[in-house]
Design a protein around this motif. Structure first.
Motif, short mmCIF file in Angstrom:
data_model
loop_
_atom_site.label_atom_id
_atom_site.label_comp_id
_atom_site.label_asym_id
_atom_site.label_seq_id
_atom_site.Cartn_x
_atom_site.Cartn_y
_atom_site.Cartn_z
N GLU A 67 -3.10 -0.67 -6.23
CA GLU A 67 -1.76 -0.08 -6.16
C GLU A 67 -0.96 -0.24 -7.45
O GLU A 67 -0.01 0.50 -7.71
N ASN A 110 -5.29 -0.99 -10.41
CA ASN A 110 -6.14 0.19 -10.28
C ASN A 110 -7.25 0.14 -11.33
O ASN A 110 -7.35 -0.81 -12.11
N GLY A 116 0.78 -1.23 0.00
CA GLY A 116 0.00 0.00 0.00
C GLY A 116 0.81 1.28 0.00
O GLY A 116 0.26 2.35 -0.20
N PHE A 155 0.98 -6.26 -2.12
CA PHE A 155 0.44 -5.05 -2.73
C PHE A 155 -0.96 -4.75 -2.21
O PHE A 155 -1.76 -5.65 -1.97
N TRP A 191 4.19 1.51 -1.61
CA TRP A 191 5.39 1.34 -2.43
C TRP A 191 5.92 2.67 -2.96
O TRP A 191 7.12 2.81 -3.21
N HIS A 192 5.03 3.65 -3.11
CA HIS A 192 5.48 4.95 -3.61
C HIS A 192 6.51 5.58 -2.67
O HIS A 192 7.37 6.36 -3.10
#
Length: 215
Positions: free
Chosen positions: A108, A144, A29, A104, A31-32
């Motif tokens: 995401e 997404n 959730g 993930f 990873w950015h």
């Protein structure tokens, strides 16, 4: 041919600290934050020796890439490629695709690549195919709203199976090819995997499709 286990391989993988993600579930959730940007994330499931995904990462610095592979003897080769190219937009997970929901969060991922996955030809093994509906349900969760699956194989029966499974799970199919290197004119956009090059040299047709998640 089975790859021999080499104890030092995993140790080498873990030494590439800028590329190897040791506990991917810790980044679920978010990873950015690891990539330090909000760029789209593309994931390859079963990355093998990594030619495909490292080439994409090199060509598309505005995209973040994550490669998942459970065989450490081949994953180390992919990581070496990324290190040689000094890529900053790619991460590697030594792990099993069955755990992607641990890795993930919902919505995401923007794209999933499935390249020359194990066809598991026996009917009793159908649930192991990475295009079986049980896996597609997982993909739908992490993709997404505009998420896509890009799929390539040399196996006609697996391709037919995958078409049916994807249609049944309400993915919108496009760019379907029963012989990619006969039908496609703009081949420069298609980066070959190591397996793909081998199959082309053997004269085998390459089957390809794109599947978009429908809301």
């Amino acid at each position: 041919m089975r790859l021999r286990k080499r104890p030092w391989v995993k140790e080498e993988i873990m030494q590439y600290t800028s590329y190897t993600v040791v506990n991917p579930e810790n980044h679920k959730g978010v990873w950015h934050k690891l990539f330090q940007n909000n760029n789209p994330i593309y994931v390859e499931l079963g990355t093998g020796r990594g030619r495909f995904i490292t080439s994409h990462a090199q060509n598309n610095p505005e995209i973040n890439y994550i490669a998942i592979e459970q065989k450490q003897e081949v994953l180390v080769q992919a990581i070496r490629k990324a290190n040689h190219l000094e890529l900053s937009n790619i991460k590697f997970i030594l792990g099993n695709v069955n755990r992607i929901l641990d890795f993930f969060g919902q919505g995401e991922i923007s794209r999933i690549y499935l390249n020359f996955i194990d066809p598991w030809p026996k009917k009793r093994h159908a649930k192991r195919r990475l295009t079986h509906q049980r896996f597609l349900d997982m993909y739908k969760h992490i993709l997404n709203d505009n998420g896509e699956i890009h799929f390539k194989t040399d196996n006609e029966l697996l391709f037919e199976f995958s078409l049916n499974e994807l249609s049944g799970q309400k993915f919108r199919l496009s760019n379907i090819s029963l012989n990619l290197y006969r039908d496609e004119h703009n081949l420069a956009q298609h980066i070959q995997t190591e397996y793909e090059e081998k199959f082309i040299n053997q004269g085998k047709p390459i089957y390809r499709l794109e599947a978009k998640k429908e809301s």
